[in-house]
Design a protein around this motif. Structure first.
Motif, short mmCIF file in Angstrom:
data_model
loop_
_atom_site.label_atom_id
_atom_site.label_comp_id
_atom_site.label_asym_id
_atom_site.label_seq_id
_atom_site.Cartn_x
_atom_site.Cartn_y
_atom_site.Cartn_z
N GLU A 121 42.77 31.66 41.15
CA GLU A 121 41.55 31.61 40.34
C GLU A 121 41.59 32.77 39.35
OE1 GLU A 121 37.76 31.52 42.26
OE2 GLU A 121 38.36 29.96 43.66
N HIS A 122 40.78 32.64 38.33
CA HIS A 122 40.60 33.74 37.40
C HIS A 122 39.57 34.70 37.98
CE1 HIS A 122 42.98 31.87 34.26
NE2 HIS A 122 42.38 30.73 34.58
N ILE A 123 39.80 35.99 37.78
CA ILE A 123 38.86 37.02 38.21
C ILE A 123 38.58 37.89 36.99
CG2 ILE A 123 38.52 39.00 39.73
CD1 ILE A 123 40.55 37.73 41.66
N PRO A 124 37.34 37.99 36.57
CA PRO A 124 36.08 37.69 37.24
C PRO A 124 35.45 36.35 36.87
CG PRO A 124 35.62 39.03 35.32
CD PRO A 124 37.12 38.83 35.36
N ASP A 125 36.10 35.57 36.04
CA ASP A 125 35.44 34.37 35.51
C ASP A 125 35.61 33.12 36.34
OD1 ASP A 125 34.45 35.81 33.31
OD2 ASP A 125 36.39 35.64 32.31
N GLY A 126 36.21 33.23 37.52
CA GLY A 126 36.40 32.06 38.38
C GLY A 126 35.18 31.77 39.23
N PRO A 127 35.15 30.59 39.81
CA PRO A 127 33.98 30.17 40.57
C PRO A 127 33.70 31.00 41.83
CG PRO A 127 35.77 28.60 40.85
CD PRO A 127 36.20 29.56 39.78
N THR A 128 34.75 31.47 42.49
CA THR A 128 34.52 32.23 43.73
C THR A 128 33.97 33.61 43.42
OG1 THR A 128 36.23 30.95 44.84
CG2 THR A 128 35.53 32.98 45.91
N THR A 129 34.46 34.25 42.38
CA THR A 129 33.90 35.55 41.99
C THR A 129 32.42 35.40 41.66
OG1 THR A 129 36.04 36.23 41.10
CG2 THR A 129 34.13 37.55 40.47
N LYS A 130 32.08 34.39 40.88
CA LYS A 130 30.67 34.17 40.51
C LYS A 130 29.82 33.93 41.77
CE LYS A 130 31.35 34.46 36.09
NZ LYS A 130 31.06 35.74 35.45
N ARG A 131 30.34 33.16 42.68
CA ARG A 131 29.63 32.86 43.93
C ARG A 131 29.43 34.13 44.76
NH1 ARG A 131 31.46 27.64 47.47
NH2 ARG A 131 30.14 27.98 49.29
N MET A 132 30.45 34.98 44.80
CA MET A 132 30.36 36.23 45.56
C MET A 132 29.41 37.22 44.88
SD MET A 132 32.02 35.76 48.34
CE MET A 132 31.58 34.02 48.27
N GLN A 133 29.30 37.17 43.57
CA GLN A 133 28.32 38.00 42.87
C GLN A 133 26.90 37.60 43.29
OE1 GLN A 133 30.48 37.48 38.84
NE2 GLN A 133 29.20 39.31 38.59
N ALA A 134 26.66 36.31 43.39
CA ALA A 134 25.34 35.84 43.84
C ALA A 134 25.08 36.26 45.28
CB ALA A 134 25.24 34.31 43.69
N LEU A 135 26.12 36.20 46.12
CA LEU A 135 25.98 36.60 47.52
C LEU A 135 25.68 38.10 47.63
CD1 LEU A 135 26.18 35.80 50.54
CD2 LEU A 135 28.63 36.34 50.38
N ALA A 136 26.38 38.91 46.86
CA ALA A 136 26.13 40.36 46.88
C ALA A 136 24.69 40.66 46.48
CB ALA A 136 27.11 41.07 45.95
N LYS A 137 24.22 40.01 45.45
CA LYS A 137 22.84 40.21 45.00
C LYS A 137 21.85 39.77 46.07
CE LYS A 137 19.80 39.46 41.09
NZ LYS A 137 19.69 38.90 39.74
N GLU A 138 22.11 38.62 46.68
CA GLU A 138 21.23 38.09 47.74
C GLU A 138 21.16 39.03 48.93
OE1 GLU A 138 21.65 34.79 51.26
OE2 GLU A 138 22.55 34.28 49.32
N THR A 139 22.31 39.55 49.36
CA THR A 139 22.37 40.36 50.58
C THR A 139 22.15 41.85 50.32
OG1 THR A 139 24.77 40.63 50.39
CG2 THR A 139 23.95 38.76 51.72
N GLY A 140 22.28 42.27 49.06
CA GLY A 140 22.17 43.69 48.74
C GLY A 140 23.34 44.51 49.24
N MET A 141 24.48 43.85 49.43
CA MET A 141 25.68 44.54 49.91
C MET A 141 26.72 44.65 48.81
SD MET A 141 26.62 43.34 53.79
CE MET A 141 27.03 41.66 53.35
N VAL A 142 27.50 45.71 48.87
CA VAL A 142 28.72 45.82 48.07
C VAL A 142 29.75 44.92 48.76
CG1 VAL A 142 30.59 47.36 47.35
CG2 VAL A 142 28.21 48.18 47.34
N LEU A 143 30.45 44.09 48.00
CA LEU A 143 31.45 43.19 48.57
C LEU A 143 32.83 43.48 47.98
CD1 LEU A 143 29.58 39.74 48.49
CD2 LEU A 143 29.81 41.33 50.41
N ILE A 144 33.82 43.54 48.87
CA ILE A 144 35.23 43.64 48.48
C ILE A 144 35.82 42.28 48.82
CG2 ILE A 144 37.38 44.92 48.70
CD1 ILE A 144 34.82 46.63 47.92
#
Length: 153
Positions: free
Chosen positions: A64-87
């Motif tokens: 996938e492309h990073i940061p413009d791929g679908p999983t990166t975008k999905r993980m950005q939403a998850l980080a915002k939802e959970t308030g966690m830093v994600l690696i």
């Protein structure tokens, strides 16, 4: 900034498909956040099997492309939802060169994409045919300023 930061690390068994692996990691991230985790690191190439035991071009389809791929975008939403830093380690296809890397996206607790680390040391011995799939990283060893402090992958 607090001196103690609760972190979560996840190593999960392969479910058989990419979508259910992503969902599995989302579920664990929500549980970790509910238990007070402020930063979470997913496993290497988290949404697929560790395929480097074999040399098979079929696994190029996991890039996938990073940061413009679908999983990166999905993980950005998850980080915002959970308030966690994600690696979030993924199989990256560089969008300008088409070269493949073993890459970890770093996403801050507000969902903002901070950058990426490309794995530098790529083994290539029996059972670890990583150079068949990845080029060595070319971004050095970046350190990211996150909501929990400085993070180096």
């Amino acid at each position: 900034m607090p001196r103690n930061v609760r972190a979560a690390l996840l190593q999960a068994t392969w479910t058989g498909d990419k979508e259910s692996m992503i969902q599995k990691h989302e579920d664990y991230a929500r549980k970790a956040a509910a238990q007070g985790a402020k930063v979470m690191c997913f496993q290497e190439l988290f949404y697929g099997p560790y395929f480097c035991q074999v040399q098979d071009p079929q696994f190029y389809s996991y890039t996938e492309h990073i940061p413009d791929g679908p999983t990166t975008k999905r993980m950005q939403a998850l980080a915002k939802e959970t308030g966690m830093v994600l690696i979030v380690p993924m199989y990256e296809e560089d969008d300008t060169t088409g070269i493949y890397y073993n890459t970890a996206a770093v996403i801050d607790a507000d969902g903002s994409y901070l950058g990426k680390y490309r794995k530098n040391h790529i083994p290539h011995v029996k059972g670890f045919w990583e150079k068949f799939y990845f080029r060595p990283g070319n971004l050095g060893y970046p350190v990211f300023d996150t909501a929990v402090g400085k993070v180096g992958v």
